[in-house]
Design an enzyme around this catalytic site. Structure first.
Site, PDB file in Angstrom:
ATOM      1  N   CYS A   1       0.853  -1.185   0.000  1.00 25.09           N
ATOM      2  CA  CYS A   1       0.000   0.000   0.000  1.00 25.09           C
ATOM      3  C   CYS A   1       0.890   1.237   0.000  1.00 25.09           C
ATOM      4  O   CYS A   1       1.898   1.264   0.711  1.00 25.09           O
ATOM      5  CB  CYS A   1      -0.883  -0.024   1.248  1.00 25.09           C
ATOM      6  SG  CYS A   1      -1.950   1.411   1.400  1.00 25.09           S
TER       7      CYS A   1
ATOM      8  N   HIS B   1     -10.102   0.806   1.827  1.00 20.90           N
ATOM      9  CA  HIS B   1      -9.638   2.150   2.215  1.00 20.90           C
ATOM     10  C   HIS B   1     -10.815   3.078   2.489  1.00 20.90           C
ATOM     11  O   HIS B   1     -10.781   3.881   3.421  1.00 20.90           O
ATOM     12  CB  HIS B   1      -8.805   2.780   1.088  1.00 20.90           C
ATOM     13  CG  HIS B   1      -7.333   2.494   1.160  1.00 20.90           C
ATOM     14  ND1 HIS B   1      -6.557   2.802   2.250  1.00 20.90           N
ATOM     15  CD2 HIS B   1      -6.484   1.940   0.251  1.00 20.90           C
ATOM     16  CE1 HIS B   1      -5.295   2.457   2.005  1.00 20.90           C
ATOM     17  NE2 HIS B   1      -5.224   1.923   0.810  1.00 20.90           N
TER      18      HIS B   1
HETATM   19 NI    NI Z   1      -3.594   1.085  -0.148  1.00 16.15          NI
END
Ligand code: NI
Length: 171
Positions: free
Chosen positions: A93, A139
């Site tokens: 990420c 997210h």
């Molecule tokens: Ni991410």
């Protein structure tokens, strides 16, 4: 315009993002363009608005990393409406640079979302694209991929991040 990527530890990454209600506005177009630019600058394949500090339900994905315009995907107010089979693979990420972990996700995913005009559409993805859909939609729900790894690994990452932050090497 390119935004700095918000790093793990910032509260905006761990809260539910707000539903988008204003479509086709110059602001929304600008924001989506800035999200693609920021993602490309960071060499990522997916970015959610909270990662540039904007708590809205918008995600962009481009597995080609700007090589193929056909692969640009904009998801506004997305939700997963179908999942099939499972896959386990490495995931990272942009908000957690330097870390990668094995994460189990559905192998095929169908998403319902709105486009920039507010029109509802459905799209499906397999393998890496399915993983990206899940990761980015997580997210928007304030969830990072490390919530899918063992508590032991998660604590290890937290400790390393704290150490980096202390040394002024985080964010
Ligand atoms: Ni991410």
């Amino acid at each position: 315009m390119t935004y700095a990527i918000v790093m793990f530890g910032e509260p905006v990454l761990e809260k539910q993002a707000e539903t988008v209600t204003d479509f086709d506005s110059p602001e929304l177009h600008r924001l989506v363009d800035a999200m693609f630019e920021s993602m490309y600058a960071a060499k990522g394949v997916g970015l959610a608005a909270p990662q540039i500090g904007i708590s809205k339900r918008i995600a962009v994905i481009d597995l080609s990393v700007a090589e193929d315009p056909q692969q640009k995907i904009i998801l506004i107010n997305p939700e997963i409406i179908g999942k099939e089979e499972m896959q386990t693979g490495e995931e990272g990420c942009l908000s957690l640079p330097g870390f990668r972990e094995q994460v189990t996700r559905p192998r095929k995913v169908t998403v319902r979302a709105q486009n920039i005009k507010g029109e509802t559409f459905e799209t499906s993805g397999e393998e890496l694209l399915a993983r990206a859909f899940c990761h980015e939609i997580d997210h928007l729900n304030g969830r990072l991929y490390i919530s899918h790894v063992s508590a032991l690994k998660r604590d290890l990452i937290r400790r390393k991040v704290r150490k980096l932050a202390k040394a002024g090497e985080w964010g």
